[in-house]
Design a protein around this motif. Structure first.
Motif, PDB file in Angstrom:
ATOM      1  N   VAL A 204     -58.012  98.045 -72.617  1.00 12.90           N
ATOM      2  CA  VAL A 204     -56.954  97.141 -72.146  1.00 12.90           C
ATOM      3  C   VAL A 204     -56.024  97.879 -71.180  1.00 12.90           C
ATOM      4  CG1 VAL A 204     -54.943  95.800 -72.847  1.00 12.90           C
ATOM      5  CG2 VAL A 204     -57.053  95.692 -74.202  1.00 12.90           C
ATOM      6  N   SER A 205     -55.666  99.108 -71.521  1.00  8.04           N
ATOM      7  CA  SER A 205     -54.760  99.885 -70.670  1.00  8.04           C
ATOM      8  C   SER A 205     -55.389 100.155 -69.305  1.00  8.04           C
ATOM      9  CB  SER A 205     -54.398 101.200 -71.358  1.00  8.04           C
ATOM     10  OG  SER A 205     -53.608 102.014 -70.521  1.00  8.04           O
ATOM     11  N   PHE A 207     -57.824  98.487 -67.837  1.00 10.41           N
ATOM     12  CA  PHE A 207     -57.965  97.221 -67.106  1.00 10.41           C
ATOM     13  C   PHE A 207     -56.641  96.821 -66.459  1.00 10.41           C
ATOM     14  CE2 PHE A 207     -57.335  92.598 -67.201  1.00 10.41           C
ATOM     15  CZ  PHE A 207     -58.350  92.196 -66.356  1.00 10.41           C
ATOM     16  N   TRP A 208     -55.563  96.926 -67.227  1.00 19.88           N
ATOM     17  CA  TRP A 208     -54.250  96.540 -66.713  1.00 19.88           C
ATOM     18  C   TRP A 208     -53.805  97.473 -65.583  1.00 19.88           C
ATOM     19  CZ3 TRP A 208     -51.803  92.161 -68.176  1.00 19.88           C
ATOM     20  CH2 TRP A 208     -50.499  91.970 -67.732  1.00 19.88           C
ATOM     21  N   ASN A 209     -54.039  98.776 -65.771  1.00 23.67           N
ATOM     22  CA  ASN A 209     -53.636  99.738 -64.737  1.00 23.67           C
ATOM     23  C   ASN A 209     -54.420  99.515 -63.446  1.00 23.67           C
ATOM     24  OD1 ASN A 209     -51.830 100.926 -66.503  1.00 23.67           O
ATOM     25  ND2 ASN A 209     -53.271 102.518 -67.158  1.00 23.67           N
ATOM     26  N   HIS A 210     -55.715  99.212 -63.608  1.00 23.90           N
ATOM     27  CA  HIS A 210     -56.539  98.990 -62.426  1.00 23.90           C
ATOM     28  C   HIS A 210     -56.103  97.736 -61.671  1.00 23.90           C
ATOM     29  CE1 HIS A 210     -60.006  99.000 -59.801  1.00 23.90           C
ATOM     30  NE2 HIS A 210     -60.364  97.803 -60.219  1.00 23.90           N
ATOM     31  N   LYS A 211     -55.628  96.739 -62.402  1.00 24.19           N
ATOM     32  CA  LYS A 211     -55.273  95.462 -61.772  1.00 24.19           C
ATOM     33  C   LYS A 211     -53.855  95.480 -61.200  1.00 24.19           C
ATOM     34  CE  LYS A 211     -55.862  90.515 -62.639  1.00 24.19           C
ATOM     35  NZ  LYS A 211     -56.945  90.398 -61.639  1.00 24.19           N
ATOM     36  N   PHE A 212     -52.934  96.131 -61.915  1.00 23.74           N
ATOM     37  CA  PHE A 212     -51.524  96.055 -61.507  1.00 23.74           C
ATOM     38  C   PHE A 212     -50.905  97.419 -61.192  1.00 23.74           C
ATOM     39  CE2 PHE A 212     -52.307  92.449 -64.376  1.00 23.74           C
ATOM     40  CZ  PHE A 212     -52.021  91.402 -63.511  1.00 23.74           C
ATOM     41  N   GLU A 214     -50.757 101.860 -62.220  1.00 24.23           N
ATOM     42  CA  GLU A 214     -50.512 102.695 -63.395  1.00 24.23           C
ATOM     43  C   GLU A 214     -49.081 103.213 -63.409  1.00 24.23           C
ATOM     44  OE1 GLU A 214     -52.083 107.031 -64.922  1.00 24.23           O
ATOM     45  OE2 GLU A 214     -53.582 105.561 -64.289  1.00 24.23           O
ATOM     46  N   HIS A 219     -48.278 105.002 -69.904  1.00 20.63           N
ATOM     47  CA  HIS A 219     -49.591 105.526 -70.276  1.00 20.63           C
ATOM     48  C   HIS A 219     -49.449 106.637 -71.324  1.00 20.63           C
ATOM     49  CE1 HIS A 219     -53.896 105.597 -69.181  1.00 20.63           C
ATOM     50  NE2 HIS A 219     -53.831 106.844 -69.579  1.00 20.63           N
TER      51      HIS A 219
END
Length: 546
Positions: A204-205, A207-212, A214, A219
């Motif tokens: 989840v972390s 995926f979220w970092n890649h989309k929005f 880091e 983290h």
């Protein structure tokens, strides 16, 4: 307010103990110094620290075990997996049975279930204390990796064994079949929950970092919360939170995305976890020192539990249990070594046959530390009927004595046994490293050439891209030239590399002094000065570890 003051005092005590350790001419183990500082703090002013066992267990053990699992070399653990399993599982059972019956024999006033609980909690070893002891006489890398792997797994097996012994003391009954079934559930469920927690959170972390994008602080905070999440999730279903924390740590090596995570995140996370490990280990031993005067002052009551009247019997019991631990460990290591050599001979190999001194080093390196202390402090205060838990103070006293005596014995004997010890040759990975350097440099040159072509094509300033690309590729071509040398020149090249490393360190010191001077004279902004000095610090760290 008082709790905050106590925490601050404990942290200051950890700092002071570290300063004393660096100042002393003799290599006294840091845990012993932390215990002494804690005792001095307690004598100077009673802080009145009241330890709640379940809270103590939750705060300290999950992050420490998680970090051990995360950082342990997986290739070494895989290579010596049978040796590690023999030490971490077989030796724990051997120790629990042997020391449990031995303790019950010498102290009949202690119930057998409590004696087994004590034996289980003194079975885990502490490689951090061993590495501190052997700082001036380093333990061989392979042996240290085996000790680390053993410690990682025997923490879990020892604490799970203690859990069964405590349950027997609380209920007054014990079923081997039920215990085996419970052990399978707690072990398997704990490992699955720990691994699943890490995989889910990191997926989840990432995926979220890649989309929005880091955020470094978030983290790092996520990595700090994972062991507690795994531990609490496992405990909710009566599985082993300890095994869950260990499994979560091991899983981190396979789930973190080094290709996507920011380098700055990894650097800062490493620093944060180093601090967490240092503080947690230090606070535990300082707390032990802080509690030590109370434990010693209550010796009279503890002596009565043993059926004697002289406090000296407590010292006799502690020494006897330490000797039993060392003897059982020596026997197990020796027998395990015989089986390992026999398997090697059957495969037609000619293995290195270690001397008795190496077997003795492996035996005496079984120092008890953080996990033993944390575990023994989690013994229940009361039985289900409201009566005090039998021999709890005695068990804490004996476990504390085992920690102190094992640290002292190892600090005296290990440097002597390691001096001039004949060791098996360490495997060299230089060729693999050279091939990786060459492949990486070739890939970097191709990437730069492609980037120059893509970015500079059709631009009026294309010559600037070509010039910059040539400068970058020159460094990589120099690396390739250094790698493609003959074996005859390898020795001189290594000497040149060492000289170059030292020269680079001197140059970096000069750079830092210059940036600092410019900042003091307000010729650079504070932000720019801090950034330039950090760049120099990172480079110095790289070459210092070279």
């Amino acid at each position: 307010m008082e709790s905050v003051v106590v925490i601050l005092i404990l942290l200051v005590a950890v700092i002071i103990s570290g300063a004393i350790s660096r100042a002393l001419p003799l290599p006294i183990p840091l845990p012993l110094i932390q215990i002494a500082v804690g005792a001095v703090v307690s004598l100077a002013g009673d802080m009145g620290v009241k330890l709640r066992p379940e809270m103590f267990f939750l705060l300290f053990l999950p992050p420490l075990l998680f970090l051990d699992g995360w950082r342990i070399p997986k290739d070494g653990l895989k290579r010596d997996r049978w040796t590690v399993l023999e030490m971490a599982l077989g030796l724990v059972v051997f120790t629990v049975l042997g020391v449990g019956f031995f303790t019950y024999w010498i102290i009949p006033a202690m119930p057998l279930s409590v004696a087994f609980a004590l034996a289980a909690i003194v079975s885990p070893t502490d490689p951090v204390a061993v590495s501190a002891i052997a700082k001036r006489s380093p333990i061989p890398k392979r042996l240290m990796h085996i000790l680390e792997g053993e410690s990682l797994l025997n923490d879990a097996s020892g604490l799970v064994s203690m859990r069964f012994a405590v349950a027997a003391a609380m209920t007054g009954s014990f079923s081997l079949v039920a215990a085996f079934g419970t052990f399978l559930w707690t072990a398997v469920a704990g490992v699955i929950i720990g691994a699943a927690t890490t995989f889910c959170v990191t997926w989840v972390s990432n995926f979220w970092n890649h989309k929005f994008g880091e955020e470094t602080g978030s983290h790092i905070l996520i990595s700090l919360l994972i062991p507690f999440a795994a531990y609490l999730a496992a405990e909710q279903v009566d599985a082993s939170g300890i095994l869950a924390a260990v499994a979560a740590g091991i899983s981190m090596s396979f789930t973190e995305d080094s290709l996507r995570n920011l380098a700055l995140t990894r650097i800062r996370r490493l620093a944060v976890w180093d601090t967490v490990q240092f503080v947690a280990n230090g606070v535990i031993f300082v707390i032990l020192g802080e509690q030590l005067p109370h434990i010693v002052s209550g010796a009279a009551i503890v002596v009565q539990e043993t059926g004697h009247h002289e406090p000296v019997w407590l010292v006799v019991y502690v020494i006897a249990i330490n000797v039993a631990l060392a003897v059982l460990r020596f026997i197990w290591v020796w027998v395990s070594l015989r089986f390992t050599l026999a398997r090697a001979y059957r495969r037609g190999l000619k293995p290195f046959v270690p001397s008795w001194r190496l077997v003795a080093v492996t035996s005496l390196a079984g120092v008890r530390g953080t996990v033993t202390l944390a575990g023994v402090l989690t013994l229940p205060l009361f039985l289900p009927d409201g009566s005090p838990f039998p021999a709890r103070d005695l068990a804490i006293f004996l476990a504390t004595g085992v920690i102190l005596i094992s640290l002292v014995m190892a600090s005296i004997s290990l440097p002597f046994l390691l001096k001039g010890l004949e060791l098996p040759p360490e495997p060299s990975h230089q060729k693999e490293e050279e091939r990786a350097h060459i492949a990486a440099a070739e890939a970097a040159i191709k990437a730069v050439e492609q980037a120059v072509h893509n970015w500079g094509e059709g631009r009026s300033d294309a010559d600037l891209y070509t010039s910059a690309g040539a400068r970058v590729m020159a460094n990589y071509r120099e690396r390739l030239a250094d790698q493609n040398i003959s074996d005859a020149d390898a020795g001189n090249t290594q000497k040149i590399a060492e000289i170059e490393r030292r020269l680079r360190l001197e140059a970096l010191k000069a750079e830092r002094q210059t940036y600092f001077a410019f900042g003091r004279r307000h010729q650079l902004s504070e932000e720019t000065t801090a950034r330039l000095i950090r760049e120099v610090d990172l480079l110095e760290t790289r070459f210092s570890n070279g």
